[in-house]
Design a protein around this motif. Sequence first.
Motif, PDB file in Angstrom:
ATOM      1  N   ASP A 182      19.960  21.436  19.116  1.00 45.95           N
ATOM      2  CA  ASP A 182      19.465  20.550  20.246  1.00 45.95           C
ATOM      3  C   ASP A 182      17.953  20.498  20.020  1.00 45.95           C
ATOM      4  OD1 ASP A 182      18.503  19.643  22.516  1.00 45.95           O
ATOM      5  OD2 ASP A 182      19.135  21.355  23.847  1.00 45.95           O
ATOM      6  N   PRO A 183      17.476  19.060  19.860  1.00 47.91           N
ATOM      7  CA  PRO A 183      16.324  18.888  19.470  1.00 47.91           C
ATOM      8  C   PRO A 183      15.111  19.267  20.453  1.00 47.91           C
ATOM      9  CG  PRO A 183      17.309  16.772  20.405  1.00 47.91           C
ATOM     10  CD  PRO A 183      18.311  18.017  20.046  1.00 47.91           C
ATOM     11  N   LEU A 184      15.660  19.460  21.853  1.00 47.50           N
ATOM     12  CA  LEU A 184      14.578  20.106  22.724  1.00 47.50           C
ATOM     13  C   LEU A 184      14.124  21.508  22.299  1.00 47.50           C
ATOM     14  CD1 LEU A 184      15.988  18.744  26.196  1.00 47.50           C
ATOM     15  CD2 LEU A 184      13.875  18.134  24.859  1.00 47.50           C
ATOM     16  N   PHE A 204      12.396  15.448  12.383  1.00 51.01           N
ATOM     17  CA  PHE A 204      11.347  15.416  13.504  1.00 51.01           C
ATOM     18  C   PHE A 204      10.067  15.011  12.570  1.00 51.01           C
ATOM     19  CE2 PHE A 204       7.697  17.836  14.923  1.00 51.01           C
ATOM     20  CZ  PHE A 204       7.682  17.705  16.153  1.00 51.01           C
ATOM     21  N   PHE A 205       9.949  15.689  11.331  1.00 51.83           N
ATOM     22  CA  PHE A 205       8.777  15.180  10.527  1.00 51.83           C
ATOM     23  C   PHE A 205       8.834  13.630   9.953  1.00 51.83           C
ATOM     24  CE2 PHE A 205       8.629  19.904  10.261  1.00 51.83           C
ATOM     25  CZ  PHE A 205       7.345  20.084  11.071  1.00 51.83           C
ATOM     26  N   ARG A 206       9.836  13.220   9.586  1.00 56.74           N
ATOM     27  CA  ARG A 206       9.981  12.047   8.927  1.00 56.74           C
ATOM     28  C   ARG A 206       9.696  10.824  10.027  1.00 56.74           C
ATOM     29  NH1 ARG A 206      14.963  12.278   7.401  1.00 56.74           N
ATOM     30  NH2 ARG A 206      15.730  10.534   8.738  1.00 56.74           N
ATOM     31  N   GLU A 207      10.435  10.829  11.251  1.00 55.80           N
ATOM     32  CA  GLU A 207      10.397   9.968  12.108  1.00 55.80           C
ATOM     33  C   GLU A 207      10.238  10.568  13.591  1.00 55.80           C
ATOM     34  OE1 GLU A 207      10.564   6.815  11.648  1.00 55.80           O
ATOM     35  OE2 GLU A 207      11.425   6.649   9.499  1.00 55.80           O
ATOM     36  N   ARG A 208       9.058  10.936  13.788  1.00 54.12           N
ATOM     37  CA  ARG A 208       8.448  11.830  15.161  1.00 54.12           C
ATOM     38  C   ARG A 208       8.849  11.155  16.306  1.00 54.12           C
ATOM     39  NH1 ARG A 208       8.524  14.043  18.686  1.00 54.12           N
ATOM     40  NH2 ARG A 208       7.085  15.935  19.568  1.00 54.12           N
ATOM     41  N   ARG A 209       8.581   9.877  16.217  1.00 58.22           N
ATOM     42  CA  ARG A 209       8.890   8.994  17.533  1.00 58.22           C
ATOM     43  C   ARG A 209      10.474   9.056  17.913  1.00 58.22           C
ATOM     44  NH1 ARG A 209       3.983   8.587  20.622  1.00 58.22           N
ATOM     45  NH2 ARG A 209       2.432   7.861  19.269  1.00 58.22           N
ATOM     46  N   LEU A 210      11.111   8.537  16.791  1.00 61.97           N
ATOM     47  CA  LEU A 210      12.423   8.462  17.077  1.00 61.97           C
ATOM     48  C   LEU A 210      13.076   9.961  17.348  1.00 61.97           C
ATOM     49  CD1 LEU A 210      13.530   6.062  13.965  1.00 61.97           C
ATOM     50  CD2 LEU A 210      13.044   5.640  16.332  1.00 61.97           C
ATOM     51  N   TYR A 211      12.695  11.099  16.971  1.00 58.12           N
ATOM     52  CA  TYR A 211      13.138  12.275  17.200  1.00 58.12           C
ATOM     53  C   TYR A 211      12.903  12.484  18.702  1.00 58.12           C
ATOM     54  CZ  TYR A 211      13.361  17.347  17.268  1.00 58.12           C
ATOM     55  OH  TYR A 211      13.861  18.637  17.280  1.00 58.12           O
ATOM     56  N   ASP A 212      11.869  11.982  19.406  1.00 58.13           N
ATOM     57  CA  ASP A 212      11.893  11.988  20.741  1.00 58.13           C
ATOM     58  C   ASP A 212      12.726  11.180  21.741  1.00 58.13           C
ATOM     59  OD1 ASP A 212       9.495  12.998  20.413  1.00 58.13           O
ATOM     60  OD2 ASP A 212       8.122  11.601  20.627  1.00 58.13           O
ATOM     61  N   ILE A 213      13.554  10.187  21.025  1.00 57.61           N
ATOM     62  CA  ILE A 213      14.707   9.496  21.275  1.00 57.61           C
ATOM     63  C   ILE A 213      15.687  10.602  21.537  1.00 57.61           C
ATOM     64  CG2 ILE A 213      16.282   7.807  21.293  1.00 57.61           C
ATOM     65  CD1 ILE A 213      14.147   6.067  19.899  1.00 57.61           C
ATOM     66  N   GLU A 249      20.245   4.572  22.897  1.00 60.82           N
ATOM     67  CA  GLU A 249      21.488   5.216  22.733  1.00 60.82           C
ATOM     68  C   GLU A 249      21.945   4.894  21.246  1.00 60.82           C
ATOM     69  OE1 GLU A 249      24.177   6.926  24.007  1.00 60.82           O
ATOM     70  OE2 GLU A 249      23.892   7.079  25.989  1.00 60.82           O
ATOM     71  N   VAL A 250      21.844   3.695  20.666  1.00 61.90           N
ATOM     72  CA  VAL A 250      22.324   3.063  19.471  1.00 61.90           C
ATOM     73  C   VAL A 250      21.511   3.804  18.447  1.00 61.90           C
ATOM     74  CG1 VAL A 250      22.557   1.138  18.010  1.00 61.90           C
ATOM     75  CG2 VAL A 250      23.161   0.936  20.435  1.00 61.90           C
ATOM     76  N   ILE A 251      19.978   3.719  18.613  1.00 62.77           N
ATOM     77  CA  ILE A 251      19.481   4.626  17.548  1.00 62.77           C
ATOM     78  C   ILE A 251      19.784   5.928  17.633  1.00 62.77           C
ATOM     79  CG2 ILE A 251      17.042   5.102  17.264  1.00 62.77           C
ATOM     80  CD1 ILE A 251      16.072   2.367  18.489  1.00 62.77           C
ATOM     81  N   CYS A 252      19.715   6.560  18.717  1.00 65.85           N
ATOM     82  CA  CYS A 252      20.067   8.007  18.696  1.00 65.85           C
ATOM     83  C   CYS A 252      21.446   8.362  17.981  1.00 65.85           C
ATOM     84  CB  CYS A 252      20.145   8.599  20.305  1.00 65.85           C
ATOM     85  SG  CYS A 252      20.420  10.242  20.567  1.00 65.85           S
ATOM     86  N   ALA A 253      22.405   7.637  18.476  1.00 67.00           N
ATOM     87  CA  ALA A 253      23.749   7.569  17.619  1.00 67.00           C
ATOM     88  C   ALA A 253      23.670   7.593  16.367  1.00 67.00           C
ATOM     89  CB  ALA A 253      24.758   6.705  18.473  1.00 67.00           C
ATOM     90  N   SER A 254      22.817   6.606  15.539  1.00 67.55           N
ATOM     91  CA  SER A 254      22.708   6.595  14.425  1.00 67.55           C
ATOM     92  C   SER A 254      21.842   7.651  13.818  1.00 67.55           C
ATOM     93  CB  SER A 254      21.840   5.527  13.970  1.00 67.55           C
ATOM     94  OG  SER A 254      21.532   5.075  12.739  1.00 67.55           O
ATOM     95  N   TYR A 305       9.501  -0.557  16.566  1.00 66.83           N
ATOM     96  CA  TYR A 305       8.191  -0.463  17.718  1.00 66.83           C
ATOM     97  C   TYR A 305       8.259   0.866  18.356  1.00 66.83           C
ATOM     98  CZ  TYR A 305       5.616  -2.478  21.630  1.00 66.83           C
ATOM     99  OH  TYR A 305       4.658  -2.968  22.514  1.00 66.83           O
ATOM    100  N   PHE A 306       9.325   1.558  18.477  1.00 63.09           N
ATOM    101  CA  PHE A 306       9.394   3.035  19.091  1.00 63.09           C
ATOM    102  C   PHE A 306       8.706   4.165  18.148  1.00 63.09           C
ATOM    103  CE2 PHE A 306      13.747   1.913  21.444  1.00 63.09           C
ATOM    104  CZ  PHE A 306      13.011   1.417  22.524  1.00 63.09           C
ATOM    105  N   SER A 307       9.004   3.691  16.753  1.00 66.05           N
ATOM    106  CA  SER A 307       8.164   4.463  15.842  1.00 66.05           C
ATOM    107  C   SER A 307       6.803   4.650  16.056  1.00 66.05           C
ATOM    108  CB  SER A 307       8.739   3.968  14.410  1.00 66.05           C
ATOM    109  OG  SER A 307      10.083   4.078  14.225  1.00 66.05           O
TER     110      SER A 307
END
Length: 204
Positions: free
Chosen positions: A176-178, A109-118, A66-71, A29-31
């Motif tokens: 740092d992703p930011l 970033f390029f593969r999972e842009r929305r998850l990168y936002d997490i 958090e779980v997704i980010c940790a993964s 869903y986040f993707s």
Amino acid sequence: MTEKKNAAAIRGPSDHTIRDQIVAAAMEYFSHYGFEKTTVSDLARSIGFSKAYIYKFFGSKQEIGEVICASCLADITERLNAALEKSPSATEKIRQLFQTLAVAGCELFFRERRLYDIAAASSREHWPAAVQYEAALRERVLAILLEGRTAGEFERKTPLDETAMAVYLVLRPLADPLQLQISLDTAGEDANQLAALVLRSLTP
């Protein structure tokens, strides 16, 4: 690394199948819709669960994030570990440290842009997963410097903790992703130049 051992991992019922189902659905869903724009109610409707049922497993949307980010961070860490294990010297480990973080971050970033936002939200809001990841990186830098000093590759005059912090601060724009998302097009070359600068400063 301990990113996956956060509060979300121990909350609620111990039915890991349901927890995993919620996390997998959240990633999907986040993707598509992004982390910031999604509510727990949106997520509940997409899975077919009630909002109250999801709250039995996770206290908030952030805990799911958090779980997704940790993964994601664990995946980067595994790549980094593999690269460093193949490095024959502390000097080469410095190069691999910079390059691997840049490449892995850009690919995410390029593969999972929305998850990168997490991951970006995690860094911006200082979630435990991001804090633990940064602490582990600082420890990794310290260990490499100590190895290099012991082998005679690096200078020993500057206090070790001061040197380690300085190297980490040079490395941080790639970790740092930011900060990384500002220079995605040049991250690979930036990593090479920054590593070369650090290695010159460490010359005995």
